[in-house]
Design a protein around this motif. Structure first.
Motif, short mmCIF file in Angstrom:
data_model
loop_
_atom_site.label_atom_id
_atom_site.label_comp_id
_atom_site.label_asym_id
_atom_site.label_seq_id
_atom_site.Cartn_x
_atom_site.Cartn_y
_atom_site.Cartn_z
N ASP A 1 33.84 4.21 -12.57
CA ASP A 1 35.04 4.75 -11.94
C ASP A 1 36.17 3.74 -12.11
OD1 ASP A 1 36.83 6.22 -10.47
OD2 ASP A 1 36.09 5.50 -8.52
N ILE A 2 37.24 4.15 -12.80
CA ILE A 2 38.38 3.26 -13.01
C ILE A 2 39.26 3.30 -11.76
CG2 ILE A 2 40.33 2.68 -14.48
CD1 ILE A 2 37.57 2.48 -15.82
N THR A 3 39.37 2.18 -11.08
CA THR A 3 40.16 2.12 -9.85
C THR A 3 41.55 1.55 -10.07
OG1 THR A 3 39.18 -0.04 -9.35
CG2 THR A 3 38.09 1.93 -8.42
N ASP A 4 41.73 0.78 -11.15
CA ASP A 4 43.05 0.22 -11.45
C ASP A 4 43.17 0.07 -12.96
OD1 ASP A 4 45.45 -1.06 -11.62
OD2 ASP A 4 44.80 -2.92 -10.65
N ALA A 5 43.76 1.10 -13.59
CA ALA A 5 43.85 1.10 -15.05
C ALA A 5 44.78 0.00 -15.56
CB ALA A 5 44.33 2.46 -15.54
N SER A 6 45.59 -0.57 -14.70
CA SER A 6 46.53 -1.61 -15.14
C SER A 6 45.95 -3.02 -15.03
CB SER A 6 47.81 -1.52 -14.30
OG SER A 6 47.53 -1.79 -12.93
N ASN A 7 44.74 -3.17 -14.55
CA ASN A 7 44.12 -4.49 -14.39
C ASN A 7 43.98 -5.16 -15.77
OD1 ASN A 7 41.89 -6.55 -14.12
ND2 ASN A 7 42.00 -5.85 -11.99
N ALA A 8 44.45 -6.38 -15.87
CA ALA A 8 44.45 -7.08 -17.16
C ALA A 8 43.05 -7.34 -17.68
CB ALA A 8 45.22 -8.40 -17.01
N ALA B 1 32.25 -3.58 -7.57
CA ALA B 1 33.64 -3.36 -8.00
C ALA B 1 34.23 -4.66 -8.50
CB ALA B 1 34.46 -2.80 -6.85
N ILE B 2 34.83 -4.63 -9.68
CA ILE B 2 35.42 -5.83 -10.26
C ILE B 2 36.36 -5.41 -11.39
CG2 ILE B 2 33.55 -6.14 -11.92
CD1 ILE B 2 33.89 -9.14 -11.69
N ASN B 3 37.40 -6.17 -11.65
CA ASN B 3 38.28 -5.98 -12.81
C ASN B 3 38.87 -4.58 -12.94
OD1 ASN B 3 37.69 -8.61 -13.44
ND2 ASN B 3 36.23 -8.11 -15.07
N GLY B 4 39.11 -3.91 -11.83
CA GLY B 4 39.73 -2.59 -11.88
C GLY B 4 38.76 -1.46 -12.12
N TRP B 5 37.46 -1.71 -12.03
CA TRP B 5 36.47 -0.64 -12.16
C TRP B 5 35.41 -0.79 -11.08
CZ3 TRP B 5 31.69 -2.64 -12.68
CH2 TRP B 5 31.53 -3.88 -13.34
N SER B 6 34.67 0.28 -10.84
CA SER B 6 33.56 0.21 -9.90
C SER B 6 32.42 1.08 -10.42
CB SER B 6 33.98 0.68 -8.50
OG SER B 6 34.29 2.07 -8.51
N THR B 7 31.20 0.74 -9.99
CA THR B 7 30.03 1.51 -10.37
C THR B 7 28.99 1.36 -9.27
OG1 THR B 7 28.41 1.92 -12.13
CG2 THR B 7 28.91 -0.39 -11.62
N THR B 8 27.97 2.16 -9.34
CA THR B 8 26.93 2.13 -8.32
C THR B 8 25.58 1.91 -8.98
OG1 THR B 8 28.19 3.64 -6.92
CG2 THR B 8 25.85 3.40 -6.43
N VAL B 9 24.83 0.96 -8.45
CA VAL B 9 23.48 0.67 -8.95
C VAL B 9 22.50 1.59 -8.24
CG1 VAL B 9 21.68 -1.08 -9.19
CG2 VAL B 9 24.10 -1.73 -9.38
N GLY B 10 21.73 2.31 -9.05
CA GLY B 10 20.72 3.19 -8.50
C GLY B 10 19.33 2.60 -8.63
N GLY B 11 18.42 3.01 -7.77
CA GLY B 11 17.06 2.48 -7.81
C GLY B 11 16.98 1.08 -7.23
N VAL B 12 15.89 0.39 -7.55
CA VAL B 12 15.67 -0.98 -7.05
C VAL B 12 15.60 -1.92 -8.24
CG1 VAL B 12 14.18 -2.51 -5.72
CG2 VAL B 12 14.40 -0.09 -5.07
N PRO B 13 16.62 -2.76 -8.44
CA PRO B 13 16.61 -3.68 -9.58
C PRO B 13 15.49 -4.71 -9.44
CG PRO B 13 18.82 -3.49 -8.62
CD PRO B 13 17.87 -2.87 -7.66
#
Length: 628
Positions: free
Chosen positions: A455-462, A495-507
């Motif tokens: 998920d792009i949360t900030d497309a302008s993030n350098a 969430a980092i660098n203007g994007w976010s994601t979700t980890v599924g399962g158990v790493p």
């Protein structure tokens, strides 16, 4: 003999006048506004030697058969009929534009999102990309065409108002002139009313009522005074005031001024009825709200599609730019401003937009915003600077210069938005259908965990496109690019660098995931699917309405107004026809009655001629006897 001759002669004169009246009625049986006339005869008497004898007949009066109470109702109904007829015709036009298959927004909006959906199935297809551009161009053109129609209607209203004002001034002068002529004729004829002139005045009054709502009162000298709905005098005796269509404080030709010889008085808000009332009501109740609502949809489309498009990557490996041009609010300074204040506006939150226009005024110490129609106060936040703009109902306002007390601006957030929206790109490869990032799992991963969609949360993030590796040291701990130690939250979100994601399962310890810049030509359709999903997002009315729902609400609202106006028009037509029939039953010419009167008066005239003949014979006999 002289008495008999005089009686017969008076009868000849009286019945000749009666025949003239019948002839006048028959001749004007089909003359609009003509009132039937009736002659009244009275017997003449002669006193002498203590004996009262008849001396013939004389014309007492020629009456004009007219019911002023019915006429008053007709004047009012003429005004109501002209108003609703004008309103209905104008509303039907707007309804046709918005609801028509070939003119409305629905089909173009559906076709655009259908083309984006198709792109999601074949994002690398140049043909599919071209279809999206064609659909976007057609949608923008449809907005432009509707706005052009609305603007033409607005200009047409201005022209019609100017024409009505001109006709009102001409008719008002005619009423004043007829008042003067009627008063003079009445005085010159010992109080006898000039019937034909009164018919002309009634006809002129009804023509005046067709243009604007009026009230009438009758003066002692028989003059009729005319006032507008506000009580402002339009005609007083033989003097007529003049109406002017003038520019308002923002330069728009929307002010009606009444000039009675002193300072002109603004009567715009007090005028009702007639063609002018219908035009003003249509503009206020239908056209202006429809233009603003259409502009709101255009602004929401541009804002939401552009925002999502900016989160994708095109086939050149570049982040997406604007797919549509961005509409901006219209701000107009008052012509009476004395300061140097400037105002610029932009749309901040389309979900908070309304279909109203606003006035922003300075009272000497602070700025205040009000609804341009109702005057209701609008809450604002911010200071008005570029870094802290004034914010109200989804609009951002930035002030400059120095304002003086009384300075004000007209703010129209979406009135011209539908004209401003255009297709911003022409190269199909510039469509950002792909996600800017791709993910890959480490080859030695346990397979017990996975990474969700990006998920792009900030497309302008350098640092958005920077390659990032997430390596788990335990089920709940991970590093970023081999450094740091982070705890995985309970929801699994990173969430980092203007994007976010979700980890599924158990790493498991040693599991890793790498995010890197995507190849826009790879056939990735992530952002194309996100663009298509905009169609189902609640973007307007505080998140309650989708674009399609907002358009349906606009079509339904205008359609309902047009339908109600049509129903009211039918009812008013029936009422006006009934009252006209009531008037005609009193003042209209009945040819059957006139034919009967013609025979009756003709016979009376012939009998009177016999009386004169008999008197002549007797007189001749007397002369013969005297000579003998």
């Amino acid at each position: 003999m002289a008495d008999l001759l005089g009686i017969g002669s008076s009868a000849l004169l009286a019945y000749r006048s009666a025949l003239n009246v019948v002839g006048q009625n028959v001749a004007n049986a089909n003359t609009a506004g003509y009132s039937r006339q009736r002659i009244d005869l009275t017997a003449r008497t002669l006193s002498g030697g203590g004996i009262v004898t008849g001396s013939g007949v004389q014309v007492h009066s020629v009456q004009r058969l007219s019911d002023q109470f019915v006429l008053g109702r007709l004047v009012g109904q003429d005004s109501s009929l002209a108003r609703i007829s004008t309103f209905s015709a104008q509303a039907a036009s707007v309804d046709g534009w918005l609801s028509g298959t070939n003119t409305g927004l629905s089909s173009s909006l559906q076709n655009f999102f259908d083309s984006v959906n198709s792109l999601g199935s074949s994002s690398s297809s140049s043909a599919a990309r071209q279809v999206v551009l064609s659909g976007a161009s057609a949608l923008a053109s449809r907005f432009n065409e509707l706005q052009s129609n609305f603007n033409a209607s607005d200009s047409d209203i201005d022209a019609r108002l100017a024409d009505s004002v001109s006709q009102i001034n001409v008719l008002s002068k005619q009423v004043a002139q007829l008042n003067e002529r009627i008063a003079q004729a009445t005085a010159a004829n010992a109080g006898a009313a000039p019937n034909d002139l009164m018919d002309q005045r009634d006809t002129t009054l009804r023509a005046l009522a067709n243009q604007v709502g009026i009230s009438t009162t009758t003066a002692e000298d028989g003059s009729i005074n005319v006032t507008l709905g506000s009580g402002q005098a339009l005609v007083l005796g033989s003097r007529a005031s003049s109406l002017t269509l003038a520019a308002d404080t923002y330069g728009r030709p929307r002010e009606l001024l009444l000039d009675s010889g002193g300072a002109p008085v603004t009567v715009t808000s007090q005028v009702s009825g007639g063609t002018i009332g219908g035009l003003l009501d249509f503009r206020r109740e239908v056209l202006d709200p429809a233009m603003n609502q259409l502009g709101t949809i255009a602004a929401a489309l541009s804002s939401s599609i552009n925002a999502q498009h900016a989160e994708g990557m095109d086939q050149y490996g570049q982040m997406g730019g604007n797919l549509f041009t961005v509409p901006t609010p219209t701000t107009t300074p008052s012509r009476n401003n004395t300061g140097t204040a400037t105002l610029s506006a932009s749309i901040g939150d389309v979900g908070a937009l309304s279909s109203q226009d606003y006035t922003l005024s300075f009272d000497g110490s602070s700025w205040k915003m009000n609804d341009a129609v109702t005057g209701a106060s609008i809450a604002m936040s911010g200071s008005g600077t570029a870094s802290d703009p004034l914010v109200a109902n989804g609009v951002k306002l930035v002030l400059g210069g120095t304002a003086q007390a009384g300075d004000k601006f007209l703010v129209q957030p979406t009135r011209n938005a539908a004209a401003q929206i255009k297709l911003a790109i022409s190269d199909p490869a510039r469509i950002a259908a792909a996600s800017p990032l791709r993910t890959s799992a480490g080859t030695g991963n346990s397979g017990l965990s996975s990474l969700g969609a990006i998920d792009i949360t900030d497309a302008s993030n350098a640092n958005l496109l920077q390659t990032t590796t997430i390596a788990f040291t335990s089920a709940t701990e991970y590093t970023i690019n081999g450094s740091g130690s982070y705890t995985l939250p309970a929801d699994g979100k990173i969430a980092i660098n203007g994007w976010s994601t979700t980890v599924g399962g158990v790493p498991a310890a040693g599991d890793s995931f790498t995010l890197s810049q995507n190849d826009g030509a790879s056939g990735d359709n992530s952002n194309a699917l996100a663009l298509a999903a905009v169609a189902n997002q609640g973007l307007l009315a505080g998140g309650r309405n989708t674009l399609s729902a907002a358009n349906s609400a606009l079509v339904s609202s205008v359609g309902s107004q047009a339908s109600q106006a049509s129903t009211q028009l039918d009812a008013q037509n029936a009422l006006s026809t009934q009252t006209q029939a009531e008037r005609d039953s009193v003042a209209g010419v009945n040819l059957d009655e006139e034919a009967a009167d013609l025979i009756r008066f003709q016979q009376a005239y012939q009998a009177a001629a016999q009386i004169v003949s008999a008197a002549n014979t007797l007189f001749d006999s007397l002369l013969s006897a005297v000579r003998g």
